[in-house]
Scaffold this motif. Sequence first.
Motif, PDB file in Angstrom:
ATOM      1  N   PHE A 109      14.743 -14.462 -19.002  1.00  0.00           N
ATOM      2  CA  PHE A 109      14.324 -15.829 -19.084  1.00  0.00           C
ATOM      3  C   PHE A 109      13.504 -16.067 -20.510  1.00  0.00           C
ATOM      4  CE2 PHE A 109      10.502 -18.207 -18.146  1.00  0.00           C
ATOM      5  CZ  PHE A 109      10.678 -18.701 -16.417  1.00  0.00           C
ATOM      6  N   PRO A 110      13.096 -15.298 -21.166  1.00  0.00           N
ATOM      7  CA  PRO A 110      13.349 -15.663 -22.585  1.00  0.00           C
ATOM      8  C   PRO A 110      14.419 -16.356 -23.038  1.00  0.00           C
ATOM      9  CG  PRO A 110      13.178 -13.587 -22.822  1.00  0.00           C
ATOM     10  CD  PRO A 110      13.125 -13.614 -20.998  1.00  0.00           C
ATOM     11  N   VAL A 111      15.616 -15.129 -22.954  1.00  0.00           N
ATOM     12  CA  VAL A 111      16.750 -16.465 -23.837  1.00  0.00           C
ATOM     13  C   VAL A 111      17.228 -17.007 -22.967  1.00  0.00           C
ATOM     14  CG1 VAL A 111      19.347 -15.737 -24.195  1.00  0.00           C
ATOM     15  CG2 VAL A 111      17.874 -13.709 -23.687  1.00  0.00           C
ATOM     16  N   ASN A 112      16.513 -17.528 -21.564  1.00  0.00           N
ATOM     17  CA  ASN A 112      16.475 -19.003 -21.832  1.00  0.00           C
ATOM     18  C   ASN A 112      15.897 -20.033 -21.970  1.00  0.00           C
ATOM     19  OD1 ASN A 112      18.629 -18.334 -19.561  1.00  0.00           O
ATOM     20  ND2 ASN A 112      17.046 -18.348 -17.405  1.00  0.00           N
ATOM     21  N   GLU A 113      15.003 -19.495 -22.686  1.00  0.00           N
ATOM     22  CA  GLU A 113      13.627 -20.248 -23.282  1.00  0.00           C
ATOM     23  C   GLU A 113      13.866 -20.828 -24.530  1.00  0.00           C
ATOM     24  OE1 GLU A 113      10.640 -21.706 -21.684  1.00  0.00           O
ATOM     25  OE2 GLU A 113      12.540 -21.025 -19.820  1.00  0.00           O
ATOM     26  N   ALA A 114      14.975 -19.286 -25.537  1.00  0.00           N
ATOM     27  CA  ALA A 114      15.182 -19.773 -26.434  1.00  0.00           C
ATOM     28  C   ALA A 114      16.764 -20.492 -26.484  1.00  0.00           C
ATOM     29  CB  ALA A 114      16.154 -18.048 -27.221  1.00  0.00           C
ATOM     30  N   VAL A 115      17.022 -21.034 -25.497  1.00  0.00           N
ATOM     31  CA  VAL A 115      18.046 -21.785 -25.524  1.00  0.00           C
ATOM     32  C   VAL A 115      17.726 -23.390 -25.765  1.00  0.00           C
ATOM     33  CG1 VAL A 115      19.961 -22.708 -24.118  1.00  0.00           C
ATOM     34  CG2 VAL A 115      19.953 -20.221 -23.966  1.00  0.00           C
ATOM     35  N   ALA A 116      16.261 -23.492 -24.751  1.00  0.00           N
ATOM     36  CA  ALA A 116      15.726 -24.317 -24.309  1.00  0.00           C
ATOM     37  C   ALA A 116      15.389 -25.278 -25.780  1.00  0.00           C
ATOM     38  CB  ALA A 116      14.391 -24.343 -23.791  1.00  0.00           C
ATOM     39  N   VAL A 117      15.390 -23.511 -26.943  1.00  0.00           N
ATOM     40  CA  VAL A 117      14.337 -24.406 -28.475  1.00  0.00           C
ATOM     41  C   VAL A 117      15.723 -24.650 -29.490  1.00  0.00           C
ATOM     42  CG1 VAL A 117      14.012 -23.046 -30.519  1.00  0.00           C
ATOM     43  CG2 VAL A 117      12.263 -22.968 -28.167  1.00  0.00           C
ATOM     44  N   ARG A 118      16.942 -23.992 -29.280  1.00  0.00           N
ATOM     45  CA  ARG A 118      18.005 -23.880 -30.480  1.00  0.00           C
ATOM     46  C   ARG A 118      18.644 -24.557 -30.033  1.00  0.00           C
ATOM     47  NH1 ARG A 118      18.661 -19.685 -33.347  1.00  0.00           N
ATOM     48  NH2 ARG A 118      16.500 -20.215 -33.931  1.00  0.00           N
ATOM     49  N   LEU A 153      18.386 -27.724 -27.702  1.00  0.00           N
ATOM     50  CA  LEU A 153      17.830 -29.033 -28.408  1.00  0.00           C
ATOM     51  C   LEU A 153      18.752 -30.272 -28.611  1.00  0.00           C
ATOM     52  CD1 LEU A 153      15.907 -30.615 -25.478  1.00  0.00           C
ATOM     53  CD2 LEU A 153      13.842 -30.255 -27.167  1.00  0.00           C
ATOM     54  N   GLU A 154      18.670 -29.560 -29.507  1.00  0.00           N
ATOM     55  CA  GLU A 154      19.702 -30.424 -30.809  1.00  0.00           C
ATOM     56  C   GLU A 154      21.306 -30.661 -30.344  1.00  0.00           C
ATOM     57  OE1 GLU A 154      19.030 -29.901 -34.401  1.00  0.00           O
ATOM     58  OE2 GLU A 154      16.673 -29.931 -34.832  1.00  0.00           O
ATOM     59  N   ALA A 155      21.045 -29.519 -29.805  1.00  0.00           N
ATOM     60  CA  ALA A 155      22.839 -29.886 -29.439  1.00  0.00           C
ATOM     61  C   ALA A 155      23.118 -30.624 -28.181  1.00  0.00           C
ATOM     62  CB  ALA A 155      23.860 -28.460 -28.982  1.00  0.00           C
ATOM     63  N   PHE A 156      22.035 -30.196 -27.161  1.00  0.00           N
ATOM     64  CA  PHE A 156      22.044 -31.279 -25.781  1.00  0.00           C
ATOM     65  C   PHE A 156      22.851 -30.501 -24.181  1.00  0.00           C
ATOM     66  CE2 PHE A 156      19.784 -34.201 -23.338  1.00  0.00           C
ATOM     67  CZ  PHE A 156      18.606 -34.416 -23.580  1.00  0.00           C
ATOM     68  N   PRO A 198      12.732 -28.629 -21.031  1.00  0.00           N
ATOM     69  CA  PRO A 198      11.963 -29.500 -22.193  1.00  0.00           C
ATOM     70  C   PRO A 198      13.822 -31.255 -22.147  1.00  0.00           C
ATOM     71  CG  PRO A 198      11.765 -27.148 -22.519  1.00  0.00           C
ATOM     72  CD  PRO A 198      12.388 -27.230 -21.454  1.00  0.00           C
ATOM     73  N   PHE A 199      14.593 -30.135 -21.828  1.00  0.00           N
ATOM     74  CA  PHE A 199      16.088 -31.343 -22.335  1.00  0.00           C
ATOM     75  C   PHE A 199      15.651 -32.536 -21.257  1.00  0.00           C
ATOM     76  CE2 PHE A 199      18.010 -27.370 -22.879  1.00  0.00           C
ATOM     77  CZ  PHE A 199      18.755 -27.840 -23.877  1.00  0.00           C
ATOM     78  N   LEU A 200      14.441 -32.396 -19.841  1.00  0.00           N
ATOM     79  CA  LEU A 200      14.131 -33.417 -18.860  1.00  0.00           C
ATOM     80  C   LEU A 200      12.836 -34.414 -19.835  1.00  0.00           C
ATOM     81  CD1 LEU A 200      14.929 -31.986 -15.697  1.00  0.00           C
ATOM     82  CD2 LEU A 200      15.984 -33.835 -16.675  1.00  0.00           C
ATOM     83  N   ARG A 201      12.802 -33.688 -20.810  1.00  0.00           N
ATOM     84  CA  ARG A 201      11.050 -34.639 -20.949  1.00  0.00           C
ATOM     85  C   ARG A 201      11.227 -35.082 -22.599  1.00  0.00           C
ATOM     86  NH1 ARG A 201       6.111 -32.045 -19.654  1.00  0.00           N
ATOM     87  NH2 ARG A 201       5.474 -32.557 -22.290  1.00  0.00           N
ATOM     88  N   ALA A 202      12.575 -34.489 -23.344  1.00  0.00           N
ATOM     89  CA  ALA A 202      13.359 -35.243 -24.415  1.00  0.00           C
ATOM     90  C   ALA A 202      13.729 -36.549 -24.403  1.00  0.00           C
ATOM     91  CB  ALA A 202      14.464 -33.964 -25.138  1.00  0.00           C
ATOM     92  N   ASP A 203      14.935 -36.576 -23.118  1.00  0.00           N
ATOM     93  CA  ASP A 203      15.779 -37.229 -22.591  1.00  0.00           C
ATOM     94  C   ASP A 203      16.112 -37.623 -21.550  1.00  0.00           C
ATOM     95  OD1 ASP A 203      17.809 -39.757 -22.619  1.00  0.00           O
ATOM     96  OD2 ASP A 203      18.847 -39.443 -24.966  1.00  0.00           O
ATOM     97  N   PRO A 204      15.313 -38.187 -20.856  1.00  0.00           N
ATOM     98  CA  PRO A 204      15.757 -37.819 -19.090  1.00  0.00           C
ATOM     99  C   PRO A 204      16.735 -38.992 -18.234  1.00  0.00           C
ATOM    100  CG  PRO A 204      13.519 -39.191 -18.984  1.00  0.00           C
ATOM    101  CD  PRO A 204      13.978 -38.620 -20.385  1.00  0.00           C
TER     102      PRO A 204
END
Length: 364
Positions: free
Chosen positions: A89-98, A100-103, A125-131
Motif C-alpha cells: 500500500f505505501p509503495v502504491n502511494e510512492a508510485v502516485a508521487v513519483r 505522476l509526471e510519467a503519468f 492523484p492521477f484523476l485529480r491532476a488530469d481527469p
Amino acid sequence: MPTADELLSADTVRTLARLLAAAAGRTSAPTVLTCADALDGLSYSARVAAIRDAVLADLPADWPGFEAVVRNALTDRPGLGRFDGWMTFPVNEAVAVRGLEAFEPGLALLHDLTPRLTAESAVRPFLRADPARALAVVRDWTADPDPHVRRLASEGTRPRLPWAPQLPAFIADPRPARPVLDALYRDESEYVRRSVANHLNDISRDHPELAVEIAAAWLAAPTTGRVVRHGLRTLIKAGHPGALTLLGHAPDVLVTVDGPHISTPQVAVGGYLVFDYAVTNSGSTPAELVVDYVIHHVKANGTRTPKVFKLATRALAPGEKLTGTRRHSFKPITTRRYHSGEHLVQIQVNGRVRGEAGFSLDAG
C-alpha cells in the motif's frame, strides 16, 4: 477492525526493506529499515505516509529507475518473503508521487500492483491532476481479465471513496466516469459489481436524479436488480420518491401501521430501546414494502437529528400483516455522542413516516 500495527507492523516493513533492497540489487534499503523501528504510536495513515516517504528516499529519484525496482519486487524471491498485501500500500502511494509526471507509465504500474493489494487510493492523484487523461487509461481497465483491475476502475473513480482523497471534479459532475460503470454493472464478479453499486451510491449523495436515471437504464438488464438496490440504498433510506418508485416501492402505498409501541420509555446509554410494530397491507393488490425506523437523536443544542435504520423489505399480500420487535442498542460508539433528552422513534414505510413515539434517553 485490524489495528494499524496489525496492518503495517514493524516486521512487515522490515520484510519490505529486504524485498526492495533485493529488487534494487543492493544490500539494504536503509531508510525503510529505519522506518520500521519508528512506527510506534502512529495511526495507519501516518504509517503509510512515513513508509511511502522512506520508499521514495531509498529508491531511484528518476522514474525509469524507480519503476524498474518496483517491477523487480513483483518477482517472487524465495526466502525473502513475498511482496504482497499491506506492505504494497505505501509503495502504491510512492508510485502516485513519483509516477505522476510519467503519468501513463505510472498508471500502468498501479495496474500491475493492484492484484497484490488494491491501488484504489493511489490512482486518485492521477484523476485529480488530469481527469480526462487518466480516464482514457482507466476505461481500458474495464475490459481487463483480472477482476482486481476491473474493480480498480470502478473503485478508484468513486467520487467519495472512504479513507481516500475525494475527487472534486467527479463530485461536481460524475458523468465522465459513467462509461466505466456502464461497462461493469453486469460484470461476472460480485467483487466488481459491489464496487459499481457503491460508486452509484456515491453519485446519489450529490446527484440523486442522475443516480436514478443511471439505475433505470441498468434495470433493463435482468441481472442488475441487486446492484441497483445496493446503489440506491441511501436514497431509499431518505425516502426519495424516484428511487422508491423505480424499485417498485410506491410511496403512496396503502398500508396501516400500528406502532411503534415502546416497552422501554426510559433508556440509559449502554441499554436498549425496545419497541414493536405491525404493518398491514390495507390495499387490494400486493404491496412491495421497505420498512425502516428512524431515531431522532437529541443534539447538544437540544435539536434533533434523524438516523434511518432498516427493519424489513417484504412483499405483502392484500390484508397480510408484518409484525416485529426491535432492540436498538445505545451502546457507546466512537461515531456518535449521545445527549440526554426526549428522543423520537418513527416507523417509515416506503420513505414515508407512518407512526411515531417518544422516549427519554439518559446519557449519564
